[in-house]
Design a protein around this motif. Structure first.
Motif, PDB file in Angstrom:
ATOM      1  N   GLU A  79       0.831  -1.199   0.000  1.00  0.00           N
ATOM      2  CA  GLU A  79       0.000   0.000   0.000  1.00  0.00           C
ATOM      3  C   GLU A  79       0.867   1.250   0.000  1.00  0.00           C
ATOM      4  N   GLY A  82       2.616   1.655  -3.399  1.00  0.00           N
ATOM      5  CA  GLY A  82       1.656   2.103  -4.407  1.00  0.00           C
ATOM      6  C   GLY A  82       1.354   3.578  -4.277  1.00  0.00           C
ATOM      7  N   TYR A  83       1.180   4.045  -3.054  1.00  0.00           N
ATOM      8  CA  TYR A  83       0.932   5.474  -2.806  1.00  0.00           C
ATOM      9  C   TYR A  83       2.140   6.296  -3.250  1.00  0.00           C
ATOM     10  N   ARG A  85       4.528   5.610  -5.409  1.00  0.00           N
ATOM     11  CA  ARG A  85       4.729   5.625  -6.856  1.00  0.00           C
ATOM     12  C   ARG A  85       3.818   6.646  -7.537  1.00  0.00           C
ATOM     13  N   LYS A  86       2.603   6.774  -7.056  1.00  0.00           N
ATOM     14  CA  LYS A  86       1.689   7.765  -7.627  1.00  0.00           C
ATOM     15  C   LYS A  86       2.139   9.189  -7.301  1.00  0.00           C
TER      16      LYS A  86
END
Length: 248
Positions: A79, A82-83, A85-86
């Motif tokens: 999680e 993923g956060y 990378r954005k």
């Protein structure tokens, strides 16, 4: 430590609700002060190569990249990665254990921020330091931010309970100390509306002397102990240890 608490608790602890709480809880000026300290204490040149392990949601990785450094962030939380990378496509974020680092000796510096060092016992910590040593070039720098040193935790330890909140997220935490195993157990209950997450973080408590011995064994020298990004000396009962070192 109870049988229900795993030594690898960190592999499942950092889901969206705990991560979002910590993303909100740290003010931007604290990140700026910590990155200032990293750059100054390690005398980083422009466009330095830095590995941030574990990087969490990328708080320090993103700030360092914004200053022009080339950053690799490593974390086990899908999680959080993923956060991150954005939020920062210019950073090389990798989903991996913090001990699984590039072993090419090409990085100018490594950082371990956010009180993550205490995840492992002495053997696991030695393995982590060895991985850092294989990553950082000769003369490269290291910064470790650790709130679980014995000299910080033990003076006047009474456990107790706290409640913290940021926006619509509340966390209740109670702490106890496992004397036989030198562990601090922090029991968390995160709440957001009807959603709750309860879990326990297990921090291995090592002395500053033990940490320094392990670092030297891994090949680090010039070890210095501070208690804040302002560079104040670390003393008995300082709440925070910020350690810097050089790869020999």
């Amino acid at each position: 430590m109870s049988n229900s608490t795993s030594s690898s608790w960190y592999s499942t602890f950092f889901t969206e609700l705990p991560n979002e709480f910590w993303r909100r809880a740290v003010p931007p000026e604290m990140t700026a002060a910590e990155v200032d300290f990293i750059e100054k204490s390690l005398d980083l040149a422009p466009k330095s190569r830095i590995v941030d392990a574990p990087c969490g949601s990328g708080r320090h990785s993103l700030a360092l990249a914004a200053r022009g450094h080339r950053v690799t962030g490593v974390d086990l939380s899908a999680e959080a990665i993923g956060y991150a990378r954005k939020a920062g496509p210019d950073v090389d974020f990798r989903l991996a254990d913090m001990r699984e680092l590039p072993a090419d000796g090409s990085y100018d510096a490594a950082i371990c921020m956010g009180n993550s060092l205490g995840y492992f016992d002495a053997t696991g910590t030695a393995d982590y330091f060895a991985a850092l040593a294989a990553t950082v070039r000769s003369g490269g720098g290291l910064v470790i931010d650790y709130g679980g040193a014995a000299e910080s935790i033990l003076p006047g330890f009474t456990g107790g309970e706290d409640t913290m909140a940021t926006g619509d997220i509340t966390v209740e935490v109670s702490r106890e100390y496992d004397v036989a195993n030198s562990l601090q157990l922090s029991h968390y209950r995160f709440s957001r509306g009807t959603e709750t997450v309860s879990s326990t973080a297990v921090y291995n408590v090592l002395t500053c002397g033990h940490l320094c011995t392990l670092l030297r064994a891994a090949g680090f020298t010039d070890i210095s102990l501070c208690s804040s990004p302002d560079g104040e000396p670390y003393t008995l009962a300082s709440r925070r240890l910020i350690l810097t070192a050089r790869r020999s």
